[in-house]
Design a protein around this motif. Sequence first.
Motif, PDB file in Angstrom:
ATOM      1  N   TYR A   1       0.851  -1.171   0.000  1.00 49.88           N
ATOM      2  CA  TYR A   1       0.000   0.000   0.000  1.00 49.88           C
ATOM      3  C   TYR A   1       0.895   1.233   0.000  1.00 49.88           C
ATOM      4  O   TYR A   1       2.031   1.212   0.481  1.00 49.88           O
ATOM      5  CB  TYR A   1      -0.882   0.038   1.261  1.00 49.88           C
ATOM      6  CG  TYR A   1      -2.123  -0.808   1.188  1.00 49.88           C
ATOM      7  CD1 TYR A   1      -2.027  -2.198   1.184  1.00 49.88           C
ATOM      8  CD2 TYR A   1      -3.385  -0.238   1.116  1.00 49.88           C
ATOM      9  CE1 TYR A   1      -3.172  -2.990   1.113  1.00 49.88           C
ATOM     10  CE2 TYR A   1      -4.531  -1.015   1.046  1.00 49.88           C
ATOM     11  CZ  TYR A   1      -4.412  -2.391   1.047  1.00 49.88           C
ATOM     12  OH  TYR A   1      -5.539  -3.169   0.980  1.00 49.88           O
TER      13      TYR A   1
ATOM     14  N   GLN B   1       0.918   5.334   1.198  1.00 51.81           N
ATOM     15  CA  GLN B   1       0.226   6.322   2.020  1.00 51.81           C
ATOM     16  C   GLN B   1       0.940   7.664   1.882  1.00 51.81           C
ATOM     17  O   GLN B   1       2.115   7.801   2.242  1.00 51.81           O
ATOM     18  CB  GLN B   1       0.191   5.897   3.501  1.00 51.81           C
ATOM     19  CG  GLN B   1      -0.637   6.827   4.372  1.00 51.81           C
ATOM     20  CD  GLN B   1      -0.812   6.305   5.789  1.00 51.81           C
ATOM     21  OE1 GLN B   1      -0.020   5.508   6.268  1.00 51.81           O
ATOM     22  NE2 GLN B   1      -1.870   6.767   6.464  1.00 51.81           N
TER      23      GLN B   1
ATOM     24  N   LYS C   1      -2.762  11.315   4.661  1.00 55.75           N
ATOM     25  CA  LYS C   1      -3.843  10.728   3.853  1.00 55.75           C
ATOM     26  C   LYS C   1      -4.027   9.271   4.267  1.00 55.75           C
ATOM     27  O   LYS C   1      -3.254   8.723   5.034  1.00 55.75           O
ATOM     28  CB  LYS C   1      -3.480  10.802   2.364  1.00 55.75           C
ATOM     29  CG  LYS C   1      -3.335  12.207   1.823  1.00 55.75           C
ATOM     30  CD  LYS C   1      -4.679  12.872   1.663  1.00 55.75           C
ATOM     31  CE  LYS C   1      -4.548  14.180   0.916  1.00 55.75           C
ATOM     32  NZ  LYS C   1      -5.869  14.850   0.770  1.00 55.75           N
ATOM     33  N   GLU C   2      -5.084   8.674   3.694  1.00 58.09           N
ATOM     34  CA  GLU C   2      -5.325   7.271   3.983  1.00 58.09           C
ATOM     35  C   GLU C   2      -4.468   6.375   3.094  1.00 58.09           C
ATOM     36  O   GLU C   2      -4.070   6.763   1.988  1.00 58.09           O
ATOM     37  CB  GLU C   2      -6.817   6.934   3.772  1.00 58.09           C
ATOM     38  CG  GLU C   2      -7.286   6.930   2.330  1.00 58.09           C
ATOM     39  CD  GLU C   2      -7.717   8.297   1.843  1.00 58.09           C
ATOM     40  OE1 GLU C   2      -7.310   9.332   2.420  1.00 58.09           O
ATOM     41  OE2 GLU C   2      -8.488   8.318   0.847  1.00 58.09           O
ATOM     42  N   PRO C   3      -4.185   5.156   3.551  1.00 54.38           N
ATOM     43  CA  PRO C   3      -3.460   4.200   2.696  1.00 54.38           C
ATOM     44  C   PRO C   3      -4.318   3.787   1.501  1.00 54.38           C
ATOM     45  O   PRO C   3      -5.539   3.680   1.604  1.00 54.38           O
ATOM     46  CB  PRO C   3      -3.236   3.000   3.620  1.00 54.38           C
ATOM     47  CG  PRO C   3      -3.472   3.496   5.003  1.00 54.38           C
ATOM     48  CD  PRO C   3      -4.471   4.609   4.878  1.00 54.38           C
ATOM     49  N   LYS C   4      -3.626   3.536   0.387  1.00 56.28           N
ATOM     50  CA  LYS C   4      -4.313   3.038  -0.815  1.00 56.28           C
ATOM     51  C   LYS C   4      -3.504   1.897  -1.399  1.00 56.28           C
ATOM     52  O   LYS C   4      -2.272   1.913  -1.363  1.00 56.28           O
ATOM     53  CB  LYS C   4      -4.471   4.160  -1.848  1.00 56.28           C
ATOM     54  CG  LYS C   4      -5.431   5.249  -1.407  1.00 56.28           C
ATOM     55  CD  LYS C   4      -5.640   6.285  -2.494  1.00 56.28           C
ATOM     56  CE  LYS C   4      -6.615   7.342  -2.009  1.00 56.28           C
ATOM     57  NZ  LYS C   4      -6.825   8.413  -3.004  1.00 56.28           N
TER      58      LYS C   4
ATOM     59  N   GLN D   1      -3.689   4.508  13.886  1.00 56.99           N
ATOM     60  CA  GLN D   1      -2.329   4.636  13.377  1.00 56.99           C
ATOM     61  C   GLN D   1      -1.557   5.602  14.254  1.00 56.99           C
ATOM     62  O   GLN D   1      -1.936   6.771  14.391  1.00 56.99           O
ATOM     63  CB  GLN D   1      -2.313   5.118  11.928  1.00 56.99           C
ATOM     64  CG  GLN D   1      -0.922   5.107  11.306  1.00 56.99           C
ATOM     65  CD  GLN D   1      -0.939   5.419   9.822  1.00 56.99           C
ATOM     66  OE1 GLN D   1      -1.734   6.232   9.355  1.00 56.99           O
ATOM     67  NE2 GLN D   1      -0.078   4.758   9.063  1.00 56.99           N
TER      68      GLN D   1
END
Lengths: 112, 115
Positions: free
Chosen positions: A36, A38, A42-45, B37
């Motif tokens: 992934y 990131q 931001k969010e992980p993709k 996280q």
Amino acid sequence: RKEVEQDPGPFNVPEGATVAFNCTYSNSASQSFFWYRQDCRKEPKLLMSVYSSGNEDGRFTAQLNRASQYISLLIRDSKLSDSATYLCVVSLLYSSASKIIFGSGTRLSIRP
Amino acid sequence: NAGVTQTPKFQVLKTGQSMTLQCAQDMNHEYMSWYRQDPGMGLRLIHYSVGAGITDQGEVPNGYNVSRSTTEDFPLRLLSAAPSQTSVYFCASSRGTSGTYNEQFFGPGTRLTVL
């Protein structure tokens, strides 16, 4: 020992360079593997899944070595836009669902 | 499709307060999960759900409750906030739990600070 371990970096490389990350996992029953990406705050993709035979997606190549229990990600001809944190992800069947384990991530910074 | 949405984006709480982080997905995914996280620790699973009416604990469930009354919604409740719960919270969903169905789609995150 962490279940999934990554070199935290940061890796600081010039644009156009080739860079490789490794990730090791401790559970030999692990079934599926992913990388992934990131970006900061931001969010992980999902970047790519990792298949047993290895796979390529443009400038990105992922490899799996089950015997040594590691996966790798190779980025060729790196771009400024590749600067991000790369997360190694492993899943294994656990109870009623797969257990998905994220590594802490490797920071990559591409300089002009 | 909006994908996975989370509210609020930012929240500041005082120790002892309770609140609910909202998560919704419009992809008809069965599997939903909550992660936190923290720097240097990666994403850690708090709770997950394999379908409406079914929830289970992850790696760090203490201090959090979840419910899954519909396929779309998976709220996370902080019962009595503590400074150790200061973190970034991500909700994620996936089609299933094996192979490529495991691809996690994440919401934009909620940045929570507990004073």
